[in-house]
Design an enzyme around this catalytic site. Structure first.
Site, PDB file in Angstrom:
ATOM      1  N   GLU A  47      -3.195  56.931 -44.741  1.00 38.67           N
ATOM      2  CA  GLU A  47      -2.626  57.402 -45.882  1.00 38.67           C
ATOM      3  C   GLU A  47      -3.285  57.173 -47.169  1.00 38.67           C
ATOM      4  O   GLU A  47      -3.979  56.232 -47.192  1.00 38.67           O
ATOM      5  CB  GLU A  47      -1.392  56.924 -46.089  1.00 38.67           C
ATOM      6  CG  GLU A  47      -0.380  57.358 -47.013  1.00 38.67           C
ATOM      7  CD  GLU A  47       0.774  56.301 -47.600  1.00 38.67           C
ATOM      8  OE1 GLU A  47       0.715  55.084 -47.358  1.00 38.67           O
ATOM      9  OE2 GLU A  47       1.926  56.993 -47.796  1.00 38.67           O
ATOM     10  N   ASN A 110       2.408  63.297 -51.306  1.00 35.20           N
ATOM     11  CA  ASN A 110       1.518  62.340 -50.853  1.00 35.20           C
ATOM     12  C   ASN A 110       1.380  63.200 -49.447  1.00 35.20           C
ATOM     13  O   ASN A 110       2.458  63.266 -48.559  1.00 35.20           O
ATOM     14  CB  ASN A 110       2.400  61.034 -50.265  1.00 35.20           C
ATOM     15  CG  ASN A 110       1.504  60.006 -49.773  1.00 35.20           C
ATOM     16  OD1 ASN A 110       0.754  60.352 -49.138  1.00 35.20           O
ATOM     17  ND2 ASN A 110       2.119  58.800 -49.942  1.00 35.20           N
ATOM     18  N   LYS A 127       4.588  63.961 -47.222  1.00 27.61           N
ATOM     19  CA  LYS A 127       5.469  62.760 -46.827  1.00 27.61           C
ATOM     20  C   LYS A 127       7.087  62.951 -47.291  1.00 27.61           C
ATOM     21  O   LYS A 127       7.044  63.419 -48.436  1.00 27.61           O
ATOM     22  CB  LYS A 127       4.910  61.577 -47.270  1.00 27.61           C
ATOM     23  CG  LYS A 127       5.620  60.376 -47.183  1.00 27.61           C
ATOM     24  CD  LYS A 127       4.756  58.966 -47.711  1.00 27.61           C
ATOM     25  CE  LYS A 127       5.601  57.878 -47.539  1.00 27.61           C
ATOM     26  NZ  LYS A 127       4.455  56.697 -48.006  1.00 27.61           N
ATOM     27  N   GLU A 146       5.991  55.145 -55.354  1.00 31.63           N
ATOM     28  CA  GLU A 146       5.909  56.137 -54.853  1.00 31.63           C
ATOM     29  C   GLU A 146       6.831  57.330 -55.340  1.00 31.63           C
ATOM     30  O   GLU A 146       6.794  58.407 -55.528  1.00 31.63           O
ATOM     31  CB  GLU A 146       5.953  56.107 -53.371  1.00 31.63           C
ATOM     32  CG  GLU A 146       4.796  55.532 -52.756  1.00 31.63           C
ATOM     33  CD  GLU A 146       4.702  55.922 -51.343  1.00 31.63           C
ATOM     34  OE1 GLU A 146       4.634  57.146 -50.654  1.00 31.63           O
ATOM     35  OE2 GLU A 146       4.478  54.992 -50.543  1.00 31.63           O
ATOM     36  N   CYS A 172       3.186  57.094 -43.025  1.00 30.74           N
ATOM     37  CA  CYS A 172       3.634  55.533 -43.393  1.00 30.74           C
ATOM     38  C   CYS A 172       5.329  55.393 -43.057  1.00 30.74           C
ATOM     39  O   CYS A 172       5.653  55.186 -42.096  1.00 30.74           O
ATOM     40  CB  CYS A 172       3.255  55.252 -44.797  1.00 30.74           C
ATOM     41  SG  CYS A 172       3.428  53.269 -45.057  1.00 30.74           S
ATOM     42  N   ASN A 197      -0.221  52.894 -45.675  1.00 31.47           N
ATOM     43  CA  ASN A 197      -0.462  51.584 -46.485  1.00 31.47           C
ATOM     44  C   ASN A 197       0.606  50.703 -46.503  1.00 31.47           C
ATOM     45  O   ASN A 197       1.729  50.984 -47.335  1.00 31.47           O
ATOM     46  CB  ASN A 197      -0.601  52.064 -47.696  1.00 31.47           C
ATOM     47  CG  ASN A 197      -2.195  52.726 -48.051  1.00 31.47           C
ATOM     48  OD1 ASN A 197      -3.001  51.970 -48.447  1.00 31.47           O
ATOM     49  ND2 ASN A 197      -2.290  53.916 -47.728  1.00 31.47           N
TER      50      ASN A 197
HETATM   51  N1  CDT Z   1       2.981  53.664 -48.041  1.00 31.06           N
HETATM   52  C1  CDT Z   1       4.364  53.207 -47.319  1.00 31.06           C
HETATM   53  O1  CDT Z   1       5.097  54.260 -47.364  1.00 31.06           O
HETATM   54  N2  CDT Z   1       4.657  52.104 -47.288  1.00 31.06           N
HETATM   55  C2  CDT Z   1       5.783  51.654 -47.192  1.00 31.06           C
HETATM   56  C3  CDT Z   1       6.031  50.232 -47.858  1.00 31.06           C
HETATM   57  C4  CDT Z   1       7.507  50.157 -48.335  1.00 31.06           C
HETATM   58  S1  CDT Z   1       7.619  48.627 -49.137  1.00 31.06           S
HETATM   59  C5  CDT Z   1       8.389  49.390 -50.608  1.00 31.06           C
HETATM   60  C6  CDT Z   1       6.209  51.252 -45.757  1.00 31.06           C
HETATM   61  O2  CDT Z   1       7.021  51.837 -45.175  1.00 31.06           O
HETATM   62  O3  CDT Z   1       5.495  50.629 -45.140  1.00 31.06           O
END
Ligand code: CDT
Length: 314
Positions: A47, A110, A127, A146, A172, A197
């Site tokens: 991502e 995203n 996303k 985000e 993600c 990420n």
């Molecule tokens: N990039 C992404 O979606 N990361 C989320 C982190 C959430 S923590 C607020 C994940 O689901 O891994």
């Protein structure tokens, strides 16, 4: 019958805040060359692969924020990636941050694209489940903004005929929602591509810190098994911008088993020969057409929050 396909998670190590696109694209083309040497036909990048994961910072200057977005795909700085992939005949999935100019305004998503071995975009996804907050949270060592920087995706969960199978995409946090997999499962998906990420620690939920890898895998393993699909998941890994990012890029079989896993926190190719026909026994086992009971599933599309029944203990 077998339908073999050689796939790879093309994991990226940390990308520095000021790392130029050209440098990241060089790293990615190096992974593509490695992929071609291993016979890989489809490589999956993370991502927001082209930049650092900027939602960890509160960025107030709009021009500074725009720096992390692409207005064209391919654009002047990503054309080299498409060119090298075409030269090698390797298809890829690319997660990036998309800026759309519309009605004199800007919209931000995203996004990921699926690119075939000839360098043509065959699918685009935005996303859906945006994690984090729309405002900075005081006291946290890093943010997850985000919800400030992106709109929720408006393209649904598509599935495209490509690479000899039916391919879907998500990004993600989408992997933590069973709806993601089911909507693609209902289109017969055979391979889901997913970039992420994920911080290795959650400062606002420290009680989950020791379970981060388990939670990363458990939803994907269930989603793969329940929908009879392969999943290739590709991480941004290692210490980036002062935050340790979870690696654990992997390939998951329709049985729900993890069949390949990254071992480093840097740029790494995790290649795996899969058989798209291995989805068939799981699709037959559940036999959606015969056994699903959509009349019992109405709340899934009719409501968002949980509504306990009358008289439930508070
Ligand atoms: N990039 C992404 O979606 N990361 C989320 C982190 C959430 S923590 C607020 C994940 O689901 O891994």
């Amino acid at each position: 019958m077998t339908r073999p396909l050689v796939v790879a998670a093309a994991q990226l190590g940390p990308v520095a805040y000021d790392e130029p696109r050209a440098s990241v694209v060089d790293r990615m083309t190096a992974l593509l060359r490695q992929a071609a040497a291993h016979g890989v036909e489809l490589a999956v990048f993370p991502e927001a692969a082209l930049t650092t994961f900027f939602p960890r910072w509160a960025i107030e200057d709009e021009a500074e924020l725009d720096r992390f977005f692409e207005e064209e795909m391919p654009g002047p700085e990503t054309q080299a990636l498409f060119d090298e992939a075409t030269r090698l005949g390797v298809g890829f999935y690319l997660g990036y941050c998309e800026l759309v100019r519309e009605n004199h305004g800007k919209r931000r998503f995203n996004t990921s694209v699926l690119v075939d071995g000839g360098g043509h975009i065959v699918g685009k996804y935005r996303k859906v489940h945006l994690p984090g907050t729309a405002e900075p949270v005081a006291g946290l060592p890093f943010q997850h903004l985000e919800q400030a920087y992106f709109e929720p995706g408006d393209l649904g969960f598509g599935v495209w005929p490509a690479f000899g199978g039916l391919i879907g995409m998500c990004l993600c946090n989408d992997r933590r929602w069973s709806e993601t997999y089911r909507v693609m499962g209902l289109q017969g998906v055979e391979l889901i591509l997913l970039g992420y990420n994920s911080p290795a620690q959650l400062p606002d939920h420290p009680e989950m810190n020791h379970l981060r890898t388990f939670h990363h895998l458990v939803g994907m393993q269930a989603g793969a098994y329940e929908n009879g699909t392969w999943i290739v998941a590709s991480a941004k890994a290692g210490p980036e911008g002062g935050v340790e990012m979870m690696g654990q890029s992997c390939v998951i079989a329709p049985s729900g088993e993890v069949v390949a896993l990254s071992t480093t926190r840097g740029d790494e190719l995790v290649a795996c020969r899969i058989d798209l026909d291995a989805t068939a026994p799981y699709k037959a086992f559940f036999d959606f057409a015969a056994n699903r009971r959509p009349e019992c599933y109405r709340p899934i599309t009719d409501q968002a929050g949980a509504t306990p029944p009358e008289g439930a203990c508070k």
